[in-house]
Write an enzyme that holds these catalytic residues in place. Structure first.
Site, short mmCIF file in Angstrom:
data_model
loop_
_atom_site.label_atom_id
_atom_site.label_comp_id
_atom_site.label_asym_id
_atom_site.label_seq_id
_atom_site.Cartn_x
_atom_site.Cartn_y
_atom_site.Cartn_z
N GLY A 1 50.96 58.81 84.49
CA GLY A 1 50.07 57.95 83.70
C GLY A 1 50.63 57.52 82.35
O GLY A 1 51.82 57.22 82.22
N LYS B 1 50.81 70.45 83.05
CA LYS B 1 50.53 71.64 83.86
C LYS B 1 50.91 71.49 85.34
O LYS B 1 50.92 72.48 86.06
CB LYS B 1 49.08 72.08 83.69
CG LYS B 1 48.01 71.13 84.19
CD LYS B 1 46.62 71.77 83.93
CE LYS B 1 45.55 71.15 84.79
NZ LYS B 1 45.22 69.78 84.48
N TYR C 1 31.81 64.10 76.73
CA TYR C 1 33.11 63.42 76.72
C TYR C 1 33.34 62.73 75.38
O TYR C 1 34.42 62.84 74.79
CB TYR C 1 33.19 62.41 77.87
CG TYR C 1 34.46 61.57 77.85
CD1 TYR C 1 35.71 62.17 78.01
CD2 TYR C 1 34.41 60.19 77.66
CE1 TYR C 1 36.88 61.41 77.98
CE2 TYR C 1 35.58 59.43 77.63
CZ TYR C 1 36.81 60.04 77.78
OH TYR C 1 37.96 59.29 77.75
N GLY D 1 51.06 59.20 79.48
CA GLY D 1 52.05 60.10 78.87
C GLY D 1 53.45 59.83 79.39
O GLY D 1 54.41 59.75 78.62
N GLY E 1 50.68 66.16 78.81
CA GLY E 1 50.20 65.34 79.94
C GLY E 1 51.19 64.25 80.32
O GLY E 1 50.81 63.14 80.66
N ALA E 2 52.49 64.59 80.25
CA ALA E 2 53.53 63.56 80.46
C ALA E 2 54.02 63.47 81.91
O ALA E 2 54.97 62.76 82.18
CB ALA E 2 54.72 63.83 79.53
N SER E 3 53.36 64.18 82.83
CA SER E 3 53.86 64.14 84.21
C SER E 3 53.48 62.86 84.94
O SER E 3 54.02 62.53 85.98
CB SER E 3 53.38 65.37 84.99
OG SER E 3 51.97 65.42 84.99
#
Length: 419
Positions: A21, A42, A168, A23, A17-19
């Protein structure tokens, strides 16, 4: 802000999830040291609502001084994880650090949560974290100072953190259980820790959850990047900890937290899973039961009236306090569904004519409907309970315009002087 020390130079970080925020913020902090970053996320094509792709993140990482390897990884697909890990090892020669940051969120009750949303949260948060850790571990064990860091909370067993978004909570605590188990399983070989923010953090996801105006109550992603950097540069003997960003940074000597605020001086929203009354410095998961503060709160919340004698009296006072200025600056109609003494439907109209308040439905359709107990309503209007905290802890349910609900908080401080 925590200065870089160069300790991550040449290290390879695999970040899910580093694309964008949190990450991406962790990636950019490590890139300043000259680290290699595997951007495992993704988003390859631009998203209609969310900024950034694995390629734009990779370009920012390279510009910050790091090396980047963008990999299309949906952590729900085991083969994509395996392919990205193999590509990382081939490109950089190994993996030193894994950051399990990818997460899915739906703050919905049991009956309102679609099965596909349940599957998404369990698949991404629990199973994705577990499988990415499992796939990276053989390589992490070969590293000199290996770390796994999960973006997940301390496991607070207070039922209030379960009742409004059970699925959640289960999924985030599943990530924390990975920390609990793997830290012990790989003690002496690989450090495994959890990191969680003390306050809400401003990301594109937060904008979608909270609506406009929410960012003023948030901190920047930089605070988590600094805290993560601090953890990942510690020896591998530092393991099994559930770390709160601000607590750790204070211990590291950071004194100025205004630099992390979006709006310095503005009140900050506490994050999920942290009880306001509890000293959150407890970094080791010693107590797995409900907290003492929670038990005390349960005992005391049985009393009937605080402040003005019930909701009826409070609405009478509000009616007297409404001014044209309030109506002009608020422009909203609030409906309250109260349970308990003086229960029923009440309203505050700060939109039409000179404004009004009282029992029954508002004269025009409400912009916001708030459901809570009349006891908590009185507490809210006398400044004993902050609306944000009431909402986060599930005492207050809000339907409709979130930004107006936040406006109410400002208005309450003005009302309080009259109550």
């Amino acid at each position: 802000m925590l200065p870089n020390t160069g300790k991550l130079a040449g290290c390879t970080l695999f970040i899910t999830g580093a694309s964008r925020g949190i990450g991406k913020a962790i990636a950019l902090k490590a890139a300043k040291d000259g680290a290699n970053i595997v951007v495992a996320a993704k988003t390859a094509e631009p998203h209609p609502k969310l900024p950034g792709t694995i390629y734009t993140a990779a370009a920012e990482i390279e510009a910050a001084g790091g090396k980047a390897l963008p990999c299309i990884v949906n952590v729900r697909e085991e083969q994509q994880i395996i392919n990205a890990v193999e590509k990382a090892v081939k490109t950089f020669g190994g993996i030193d650090i894994l950051v399990n940051n990818a997460s899915a969120i739906s703050l919905t009750g049991t009956l309102e949560t679609d099965t596909k949303k349940v599957n998404l949260m369990m698949d991404v948060n629990v199973r994705g974290t577990y499988l990415t850790s499992k796939t990276c571990l053989p390589y992490l064990r070969k590293s000199k100072n290996p770390h796994i860091l999960n973006l997940s909370p301390p496991m607070n067993m207070n039922p209030m953190w379960f009742k409004n978004h059970c699925a959640y909570t289960i999924s985030k605590y599943g990530m924390s259980m990975c920390v609990l188990g793997m830290a012990e399983e790989f003690r002496g070989e690989v450090a495994v820790n959890a990191l969680w923010p003390k306050t809400a953090i401003h990301t594109a996801a937060m904008d979608m959850l909270g609506g406009s105006g929410i960012e003023k109550q948030c901190r920047k992603t930089d605070i988590l990047a600094d805290a993560a950097y601090c953890i990942l540069t510690k020896p591998k003997s530092f393991t099994g900890n559930f770390i709160i960003d601000e607590v750790l940074l204070r211990e590291e000597g950071v004194k100025d937290f205004d630099v992390y605020a979006i709006a310095p001086g503005h009140p900050l929203m506490p994050d999920f899973f942290l009880d306001a009354e509890i000293d959150v410095t407890a970094m080791k998961p010693e107590s797995h039961g409900a907290s003492q503060a929670f038990k005390e709160e349960k005992k005391s919340s049985g009393s009937k009236h605080e402040g003005p004698d019930g909701a009826k009296e409070t609405f009478r006072v509000i009616q007297g306090a409404i001014s044209k200025e309030f109506v002009r600056s608020t422009q909203g109609v609030f409906q309250f569904e109260l349970s308990g003494d003086d229960g029923g439907t009440w309203y505050i109209d700060l939109k039409t004519n000179d404004g009004s308040a009282g029992f029954g439905k508002p004269p025009v359709t409400a912009d916001v409907v708030m459901s809570m107990s009349s006891g908590d309503f009185v507490k809210m209007f006398t400044g004993k309970l902050k609306p944000t905290m009431a909402f986060m802890s599930g005492k207050l349910k809000i339907k409709g315009n979130m930004a107006l609900a936040i406006k109410l908080e400002k208005m309450l401080t003005q009302f309080n002087s009259k109550l």
